[in-house]
Design a protein around this motif. Structure first.
Motif, PDB file in Angstrom:
ATOM      1  N   ARG A 134      18.548  22.587 -22.296  1.00 45.89           N
ATOM      2  CA  ARG A 134      19.098  23.504 -21.286  1.00 45.89           C
ATOM      3  C   ARG A 134      17.996  24.502 -20.946  1.00 45.89           C
ATOM      4  O   ARG A 134      17.560  25.277 -21.803  1.00 45.89           O
ATOM      5  N   ILE A 135      17.573  24.468 -19.690  1.00 42.76           N
ATOM      6  CA  ILE A 135      16.529  25.389 -19.243  1.00 42.76           C
ATOM      7  C   ILE A 135      17.104  26.264 -18.136  1.00 42.76           C
ATOM      8  O   ILE A 135      17.674  25.755 -17.166  1.00 42.76           O
ATOM      9  N   LEU A 136      16.956  27.550 -18.323  1.00 41.73           N
ATOM     10  CA  LEU A 136      17.427  28.511 -17.310  1.00 41.73           C
ATOM     11  C   LEU A 136      16.264  29.414 -16.949  1.00 41.73           C
ATOM     12  O   LEU A 136      15.600  29.956 -17.844  1.00 41.73           O
ATOM     13  N   ASN A 137      16.036  29.572 -15.689  1.00 46.81           N
ATOM     14  CA  ASN A 137      15.015  30.513 -15.226  1.00 46.81           C
ATOM     15  C   ASN A 137      15.720  31.714 -14.603  1.00 46.81           C
ATOM     16  O   ASN A 137      16.548  31.543 -13.703  1.00 46.81           O
ATOM     17  N   ILE A 138      15.393  32.898 -15.089  1.00 48.93           N
ATOM     18  CA  ILE A 138      15.938  34.098 -14.450  1.00 48.93           C
ATOM     19  C   ILE A 138      15.015  34.415 -13.276  1.00 48.93           C
ATOM     20  O   ILE A 138      13.833  34.722 -13.468  1.00 48.93           O
ATOM     21  N   THR A 139      15.541  34.255 -12.062  1.00 49.00           N
ATOM     22  CA  THR A 139      14.717  34.530 -10.877  1.00 49.00           C
ATOM     23  C   THR A 139      15.280  35.758 -10.172  1.00 49.00           C
ATOM     24  O   THR A 139      15.297  36.833 -10.755  1.00 49.00           O
ATOM     25  N   SER A 140      15.783  35.609  -8.973  1.00 49.13           N
ATOM     26  CA  SER A 140      16.289  36.777  -8.257  1.00 49.13           C
ATOM     27  C   SER A 140      17.109  36.355  -7.043  1.00 49.13           C
ATOM     28  O   SER A 140      16.883  35.294  -6.451  1.00 49.13           O
ATOM     29  N   ARG A 149       9.783  44.781   0.811  1.00 52.59           N
ATOM     30  CA  ARG A 149       8.873  45.422  -0.161  1.00 52.59           C
ATOM     31  C   ARG A 149       8.760  44.657  -1.481  1.00 52.59           C
ATOM     32  O   ARG A 149       8.093  45.084  -2.385  1.00 52.59           O
ATOM     33  N   LEU A 150       9.467  43.523  -1.596  1.00 51.25           N
ATOM     34  CA  LEU A 150       9.311  42.707  -2.814  1.00 51.25           C
ATOM     35  C   LEU A 150       8.738  41.333  -2.459  1.00 51.25           C
ATOM     36  O   LEU A 150       9.146  40.312  -3.014  1.00 51.25           O
ATOM     37  N   GLU A 151       7.793  41.340  -1.512  1.00 50.74           N
ATOM     38  CA  GLU A 151       7.210  40.078  -1.045  1.00 50.74           C
ATOM     39  C   GLU A 151       6.604  39.255  -2.178  1.00 50.74           C
ATOM     40  O   GLU A 151       6.704  38.030  -2.200  1.00 50.74           O
ATOM     41  N   LEU A 152       5.978  39.934  -3.138  1.00 50.84           N
ATOM     42  CA  LEU A 152       5.331  39.207  -4.235  1.00 50.84           C
ATOM     43  C   LEU A 152       6.386  38.434  -5.030  1.00 50.84           C
ATOM     44  O   LEU A 152       6.183  37.286  -5.417  1.00 50.84           O
ATOM     45  N   SER A 153       7.500  39.085  -5.260  1.00 55.14           N
ATOM     46  CA  SER A 153       8.596  38.453  -6.000  1.00 55.14           C
ATOM     47  C   SER A 153       9.232  37.349  -5.155  1.00 55.14           C
ATOM     48  O   SER A 153       9.457  36.232  -5.637  1.00 55.14           O
ATOM     49  N   ASN A 154       9.515  37.662  -3.899  1.00 54.83           N
ATOM     50  CA  ASN A 154      10.137  36.664  -3.002  1.00 54.83           C
ATOM     51  C   ASN A 154       9.338  35.362  -3.024  1.00 54.83           C
ATOM     52  O   ASN A 154       9.890  34.268  -3.145  1.00 54.83           O
ATOM     53  N   GLY A 155       8.031  35.487  -2.911  1.00 57.86           N
ATOM     54  CA  GLY A 155       7.161  34.306  -2.781  1.00 57.86           C
ATOM     55  C   GLY A 155       7.079  33.516  -4.074  1.00 57.86           C
ATOM     56  O   GLY A 155       7.271  32.287  -4.090  1.00 57.86           O
ATOM     57  N   ALA A 156       6.804  34.206  -5.177  1.00 54.65           N
ATOM     58  CA  ALA A 156       6.610  33.487  -6.445  1.00 54.65           C
ATOM     59  C   ALA A 156       7.895  32.808  -6.907  1.00 54.65           C
ATOM     60  O   ALA A 156       7.880  31.684  -7.400  1.00 54.65           O
ATOM     61  N   ARG A 157       9.017  33.464  -6.714  1.00 51.72           N
ATOM     62  CA  ARG A 157      10.286  32.902  -7.227  1.00 51.72           C
ATOM     63  C   ARG A 157      10.767  31.753  -6.350  1.00 51.72           C
ATOM     64  O   ARG A 157      11.326  30.771  -6.867  1.00 51.72           O
ATOM     65  N   LEU A 249      23.812  32.437  -7.717  1.00 50.15           N
ATOM     66  CA  LEU A 249      23.801  33.886  -7.502  1.00 50.15           C
ATOM     67  C   LEU A 249      24.823  34.573  -8.385  1.00 50.15           C
ATOM     68  O   LEU A 249      25.971  34.138  -8.472  1.00 50.15           O
ATOM     69  N   LEU A 250      24.403  35.646  -9.023  1.00 54.19           N
ATOM     70  CA  LEU A 250      25.346  36.545  -9.707  1.00 54.19           C
ATOM     71  C   LEU A 250      25.135  37.891  -9.047  1.00 54.19           C
ATOM     72  O   LEU A 250      24.207  38.636  -9.403  1.00 54.19           O
ATOM     73  N   ASP A 251      25.955  38.186  -8.046  1.00 56.41           N
ATOM     74  CA  ASP A 251      25.637  39.344  -7.214  1.00 56.41           C
ATOM     75  C   ASP A 251      26.867  40.120  -6.759  1.00 56.41           C
ATOM     76  O   ASP A 251      26.781  40.896  -5.801  1.00 56.41           O
ATOM     77  N   GLY A 252      28.006  39.903  -7.402  1.00 62.39           N
ATOM     78  CA  GLY A 252      29.210  40.645  -7.028  1.00 62.39           C
ATOM     79  C   GLY A 252      29.639  40.388  -5.594  1.00 62.39           C
ATOM     80  O   GLY A 252      30.369  41.196  -5.009  1.00 62.39           O
TER      81      GLY A 252
END
Ligand code: NAP
Length: 259
Positions: A134-140, A149-157, A249-252
Protein backbone atom coordinates in the motif's frame (compact mmCIF):
# COMPACT_ATOMS: atom_id res chain seq x y z
CA UNK A 1 -13.83 -2.51 11.42
CA UNK A 2 -10.61 -4.47 11.73
CA UNK A 3 -8.40 -3.09 8.96
CA UNK A 4 -6.52 -6.38 8.73
CA UNK A 5 -3.03 -4.87 8.90
CA UNK A 6 -1.94 -5.75 12.44
CA UNK A 7 1.74 -6.70 12.36
CA UNK A 8 2.37 -5.05 8.97
CA UNK A 9 5.32 -2.66 8.77
CA UNK A 10 5.17 0.90 7.47
CA UNK A 11 7.46 3.77 6.60
CA UNK A 12 5.81 7.12 7.24
CA UNK A 13 7.96 9.92 5.85
CA UNK A 14 7.85 13.32 7.52
CA UNK A 15 5.85 11.82 10.36
CA UNK A 16 6.72 13.86 13.43
CA UNK A 17 3.95 16.44 12.97
CA UNK A 18 0.84 17.31 11.03
CA UNK A 19 -0.62 14.98 8.43
CA UNK A 20 2.29 12.53 8.53
CA UNK A 21 1.89 12.16 12.28
CA UNK A 22 -1.85 11.68 11.84
CA UNK A 23 -1.13 8.78 9.47
CA UNK A 24 1.47 7.26 11.79
CA UNK A 25 -0.91 7.39 14.75
CA UNK A 26 -3.79 5.86 12.82
CA UNK A 27 -1.63 3.00 11.51
CA UNK A 28 -0.24 2.38 14.99
CA UNK A 29 -3.78 2.09 16.38
CA UNK A 30 -4.24 -0.75 13.88
CA UNK A 31 -1.14 -2.52 15.18
CA UNK A 32 1.22 -1.52 12.36
CA UNK A 33 4.94 -1.35 13.28
CA UNK A 34 6.43 1.97 12.22
CA UNK A 35 9.50 3.74 10.95
CA UNK A 36 8.91 7.48 11.01
CA UNK A 37 11.20 10.22 9.75
CA UNK A 38 11.73 13.96 10.16
CA UNK A 39 14.65 16.38 10.14
CA UNK A 40 14.17 17.66 13.68
CA UNK A 41 15.10 15.06 16.30
CA UNK A 42 13.22 16.46 19.28
CA UNK A 43 9.71 16.38 17.83
CA UNK A 44 10.48 13.08 16.12
CA UNK A 45 11.45 11.33 19.36
CA UNK A 46 8.54 12.90 21.24
CA UNK A 47 6.07 11.68 18.61
CA UNK A 48 7.58 8.20 18.55
CA UNK A 49 7.33 7.95 22.33
CA UNK A 50 3.74 9.21 22.35
CA UNK A 51 2.76 6.60 19.75
CA UNK A 52 4.56 3.77 21.57
CA UNK A 53 2.96 4.76 24.87
CA UNK A 54 -0.51 4.99 23.35
CA UNK A 55 -0.47 1.83 21.24
CA UNK A 56 2.43 -0.41 22.27
CA UNK A 57 3.66 -0.83 18.67
CA UNK A 58 7.33 -0.59 17.76
CA UNK A 59 8.24 2.84 16.41
CA UNK A 60 11.74 3.38 15.00
CA UNK A 61 12.90 6.88 14.17
CA UNK A 62 15.16 7.98 11.35
CA UNK A 63 16.27 11.57 11.63
CA UNK A 64 17.15 13.17 8.31
CA UNK A 65 16.02 15.04 5.25
CA UNK A 66 13.93 12.64 3.17
CA UNK A 67 14.44 14.82 0.09
CA UNK A 68 18.15 13.91 -0.02
CA UNK A 69 19.71 10.67 -1.23
CA UNK A 70 21.33 10.16 2.17
CA UNK A 71 18.00 10.67 3.98
CA UNK A 72 16.28 8.16 1.74
CA UNK A 73 19.12 5.63 2.09
CA UNK A 74 18.90 5.87 5.89
CA UNK A 75 15.19 5.17 6.04
CA UNK A 76 15.45 2.30 3.56
CA UNK A 77 18.30 0.83 5.62
CA UNK A 78 16.04 0.93 8.69
CA UNK A 79 13.20 -0.83 6.82
CA UNK A 80 14.06 -2.01 3.30
CA UNK A 81 10.85 -3.95 2.68
CA UNK A 82 7.83 -2.16 4.17
CA UNK A 83 4.28 -3.37 3.51
CA UNK A 84 3.09 0.24 3.60
CA UNK A 85 4.84 3.39 2.39
CA UNK A 86 3.51 6.88 3.03
CA UNK A 87 5.53 9.49 1.20
CA UNK A 88 5.47 13.01 2.54
CA UNK A 89 7.75 16.03 2.94
CA UNK A 90 7.36 19.71 3.51
CA UNK A 91 5.98 21.63 0.55
CA UNK A 92 8.02 24.08 -1.54
CA UNK A 93 7.97 27.78 -0.64
CA UNK A 94 5.39 30.23 -1.91
CA UNK A 95 6.33 33.03 -4.27
CA UNK A 96 5.92 34.67 -7.64
CA UNK A 97 6.72 32.77 -10.84
CA UNK A 98 9.03 35.57 -11.95
CA UNK A 99 10.98 35.23 -8.72
CA UNK A 100 11.70 31.52 -9.00
CA UNK A 101 15.10 30.46 -10.33
CA UNK A 102 15.62 27.12 -12.07
CA UNK A 103 17.25 25.81 -8.90
CA UNK A 104 14.02 26.49 -6.99
CA UNK A 105 12.19 24.31 -9.50
CA UNK A 106 14.87 21.63 -9.23
CA UNK A 107 14.52 21.55 -5.43
CA UNK A 108 10.73 21.32 -5.64
CA UNK A 109 10.86 18.49 -8.14
CA UNK A 110 13.49 16.66 -6.07
CA UNK A 111 11.44 16.99 -2.88
CA UNK A 112 7.89 16.45 -4.04
CA UNK A 113 8.28 14.33 -7.17
CA UNK A 114 11.62 12.49 -7.32
CA UNK A 115 11.73 11.61 -3.61
CA UNK A 116 8.48 9.62 -3.69
CA UNK A 117 9.51 8.05 -7.00
CA UNK A 118 12.87 6.94 -5.58
CA UNK A 119 11.27 5.43 -2.47
CA UNK A 120 8.59 3.66 -4.48
CA UNK A 121 11.15 2.24 -6.88
CA UNK A 122 13.09 0.83 -3.92
CA UNK A 123 10.17 -0.83 -2.11
CA UNK A 124 8.01 -2.02 -5.00
CA UNK A 125 9.79 -5.28 -5.91
CA UNK A 126 9.26 -6.82 -2.45
CA UNK A 127 5.66 -5.62 -2.26
CA UNK A 128 4.99 -7.25 -5.62
CA UNK A 129 6.68 -10.49 -4.54
CA UNK A 130 4.72 -10.55 -1.26
CA UNK A 131 1.47 -9.67 -3.02
CA UNK A 132 0.67 -6.92 -0.57
CA UNK A 133 1.67 -3.30 -0.78
CA UNK A 134 0.00 0.00 0.00
CA UNK A 135 1.62 3.21 -1.17
CA UNK A 136 0.12 6.60 -0.40
CA UNK A 137 1.58 9.89 -1.48
CA UNK A 138 0.52 12.98 0.43
CA UNK A 139 0.27 15.61 -2.30
CA UNK A 140 -2.14 18.54 -2.33
CA UNK A 141 -5.49 19.94 -3.35
CA UNK A 142 -3.38 21.91 -5.84
CA UNK A 143 -3.19 18.85 -8.12
CA UNK A 144 -6.88 19.40 -8.96
CA UNK A 145 -7.05 23.15 -8.44
CA UNK A 146 -3.67 24.89 -8.75
CA UNK A 147 -3.08 27.45 -6.02
CA UNK A 148 -1.78 30.97 -6.69
CA UNK A 149 1.76 31.61 -5.38
CA UNK A 150 2.32 27.85 -4.95
CA UNK A 151 3.50 27.22 -8.51
CA UNK A 152 6.45 25.13 -7.33
CA UNK A 153 4.11 22.82 -5.45
CA UNK A 154 1.48 22.76 -8.21
CA UNK A 155 4.07 21.66 -10.77
CA UNK A 156 5.98 19.05 -8.78
CA UNK A 157 2.89 17.35 -7.37
CA UNK A 158 1.07 17.22 -10.70
CA UNK A 159 4.28 15.75 -12.15
CA UNK A 160 4.30 12.99 -9.53
CA UNK A 161 0.66 12.17 -10.19
CA UNK A 162 1.25 11.80 -13.92
CA UNK A 163 4.46 9.84 -13.44
CA UNK A 164 2.75 7.13 -11.37
CA UNK A 165 -0.57 6.89 -13.20
CA UNK A 166 0.30 3.91 -15.36
CA UNK A 167 2.39 2.13 -12.70
CA UNK A 168 -0.48 2.34 -10.21
CA UNK A 169 -2.63 0.28 -12.59
CA UNK A 170 0.08 -2.23 -13.50
CA UNK A 171 0.88 -3.21 -9.90
CA UNK A 172 -2.73 -3.70 -8.79
CA UNK A 173 -2.80 -7.28 -10.07
CA UNK A 174 -0.33 -8.11 -7.29
CA UNK A 175 -2.45 -6.46 -4.58
CA UNK A 176 -0.17 -3.42 -4.56
CA UNK A 177 -1.90 -0.05 -4.71
CA UNK A 178 -0.58 3.45 -5.28
CA UNK A 179 -2.85 6.36 -4.43
CA UNK A 180 -2.54 10.06 -3.69
CA UNK A 181 -4.22 11.90 -0.85
CA UNK A 182 -4.87 15.55 -1.68
CA UNK A 183 -5.29 17.65 1.45
CA UNK A 184 -7.27 20.84 1.29
CA UNK A 185 -6.90 23.14 4.30
CA UNK A 186 -5.88 21.15 7.40
CA UNK A 187 -5.08 22.64 10.76
CA UNK A 188 -1.33 21.96 10.93
CA UNK A 189 1.88 23.96 11.31
CA UNK A 190 2.15 24.13 7.54
CA UNK A 191 -1.03 26.12 6.93
CA UNK A 192 -0.39 28.38 9.94
CA UNK A 193 3.19 28.93 8.71
CA UNK A 194 1.88 30.02 5.31
CA UNK A 195 -0.53 32.41 7.04
CA UNK A 196 2.28 33.82 9.21
CA UNK A 197 4.12 34.79 6.01
CA UNK A 198 1.07 36.71 4.80
CA UNK A 199 0.70 38.36 8.21
CA UNK A 200 4.37 39.35 8.11
CA UNK A 201 3.74 41.10 4.78
CA UNK A 202 1.25 43.26 6.70
CA UNK A 203 -1.78 42.58 4.51
CA UNK A 204 -3.87 40.54 6.94
CA UNK A 205 -4.14 39.11 10.43
CA UNK A 206 -4.15 35.45 11.46
CA UNK A 207 -7.80 35.73 12.54
CA UNK A 208 -8.85 37.20 9.18
CA UNK A 209 -6.96 34.53 7.27
CA UNK A 210 -8.52 31.74 9.29
CA UNK A 211 -12.01 33.25 8.99
CA UNK A 212 -11.63 33.59 5.21
CA UNK A 213 -10.24 30.09 4.84
CA UNK A 214 -13.09 28.57 6.79
CA UNK A 215 -15.66 30.62 4.86
CA UNK A 216 -14.52 28.89 1.66
CA UNK A 217 -14.88 25.39 3.11
CA UNK A 218 -18.41 23.95 2.89
CA UNK A 219 -17.72 21.80 5.99
CA UNK A 220 -17.28 25.09 7.88
CA UNK A 221 -13.94 24.15 9.45
CA UNK A 222 -10.37 23.12 8.78
CA UNK A 223 -9.59 19.41 8.57
CA UNK A 224 -7.80 17.59 11.38
CA UNK A 225 -4.69 15.45 11.13
CA UNK A 226 -6.56 12.70 12.97
CA UNK A 227 -9.30 12.40 10.34
CA UNK A 228 -6.68 12.55 7.59
CA UNK A 229 -4.78 9.71 9.27
CA UNK A 230 -7.88 7.56 9.70
CA UNK A 231 -8.73 7.95 6.02
CA UNK A 232 -5.15 7.06 5.09
CA UNK A 233 -5.20 3.99 7.32
CA UNK A 234 -8.26 2.64 5.50
CA UNK A 235 -6.47 3.04 2.16
CA UNK A 236 -3.57 1.07 3.64
CA UNK A 237 -5.89 -1.65 4.86
CA UNK A 238 -6.46 -5.19 3.69
CA UNK A 239 -9.85 -4.01 2.37
CA UNK A 240 -8.52 -1.37 -0.01
CA UNK A 241 -6.89 -3.52 -2.71
CA UNK A 242 -9.46 -2.45 -5.33
CA UNK A 243 -8.54 1.26 -5.13
CA UNK A 244 -5.46 2.31 -7.06
CA UNK A 245 -4.27 5.23 -9.15
CA UNK A 246 -6.67 7.60 -7.41
CA UNK A 247 -6.14 11.21 -6.40
CA UNK A 248 -8.50 11.62 -3.51
CA UNK A 249 -9.43 15.04 -2.20
CA UNK A 250 -9.92 15.57 1.51
CA UNK A 251 -11.09 19.14 1.49
CA UNK A 252 -14.42 19.51 3.30
CA UNK A 253 -16.14 19.95 -0.08
CA UNK A 254 -14.05 22.94 -1.22
CA UNK A 255 -13.42 21.70 -4.77
CA UNK A 256 -14.47 22.88 -7.35
CA UNK A 257 -15.26 26.21 -5.68
CA UNK A 258 -18.54 28.00 -5.19
CA UNK A 259 -21.53 25.96 -6.30
P1 NAP B 1 3.53 20.20 8.94
O1 NAP B 1 2.47 20.18 9.98
O2 NAP B 1 4.40 21.39 8.80
O3 NAP B 1 4.43 18.91 9.19
C1 NAP B 1 5.47 18.60 8.31
C2 NAP B 1 6.18 17.35 8.79
O4 NAP B 1 7.12 16.99 7.80
C3 NAP B 1 7.01 17.59 10.05
O5 NAP B 1 7.03 16.37 10.77
C4 NAP B 1 8.38 17.94 9.50
O6 NAP B 1 9.39 17.71 10.47
C5 NAP B 1 8.44 16.96 8.34
N1 NAP B 1 9.32 17.33 7.24
C6 NAP B 1 9.26 18.48 6.50
N2 NAP B 1 10.22 18.47 5.57
C7 NAP B 1 10.89 17.29 5.72
C8 NAP B 1 12.00 16.72 5.05
N3 NAP B 1 12.58 17.34 4.04
N4 NAP B 1 12.44 15.52 5.45
C9 NAP B 1 11.84 14.86 6.48
N5 NAP B 1 10.79 15.36 7.14
C10 NAP B 1 10.32 16.56 6.77
O7 NAP B 1 2.93 19.97 7.47
P2 NAP B 1 1.55 19.26 7.02
O8 NAP B 1 0.47 20.25 7.05
O9 NAP B 1 1.40 17.98 7.72
O10 NAP B 1 1.87 19.03 5.47
C11 NAP B 1 2.31 17.80 4.96
C12 NAP B 1 2.32 17.91 3.45
O11 NAP B 1 0.98 18.15 2.99
C13 NAP B 1 3.18 19.06 2.91
O12 NAP B 1 3.82 18.67 1.73
C14 NAP B 1 2.16 20.13 2.63
O13 NAP B 1 2.60 21.02 1.63
C15 NAP B 1 0.99 19.29 2.17
N6 NAP B 1 -0.27 20.03 2.29
C16 NAP B 1 -0.74 20.41 3.49
C17 NAP B 1 -1.93 21.12 3.56
C18 NAP B 1 -2.49 21.60 4.88
O14 NAP B 1 -3.50 22.28 4.89
N7 NAP B 1 -1.92 21.27 6.00
C19 NAP B 1 -2.64 21.44 2.41
C20 NAP B 1 -2.14 21.01 1.18
C21 NAP B 1 -0.95 20.32 1.13
P3 NAP B 1 10.81 18.51 10.36
O15 NAP B 1 10.48 19.92 10.03
O16 NAP B 1 11.42 18.30 11.70
O17 NAP B 1 11.57 17.81 9.26
Amino acid sequence: MDLGIKGRRAIVCAGSKGLGRGCAEALAREGVELVITARGGEALEATAKAIRDATGVSVKTVQGDITTEAGRADVLAALPDPDILITNAGGPPQGEFSGFELDDWRRAVEANMLTPIALIKAVLPKMTERKFGRILNITSYSVKAPIARLELSNGARAGLTGALASLARRVAVNNVTINHLLPGPFDTDRIRGNWRQVVAAGTSTMEELERNAVKAIPAGRLGTAEEFGNFAAFLCSAHAGFTTGQSILLDGGSYPGTL
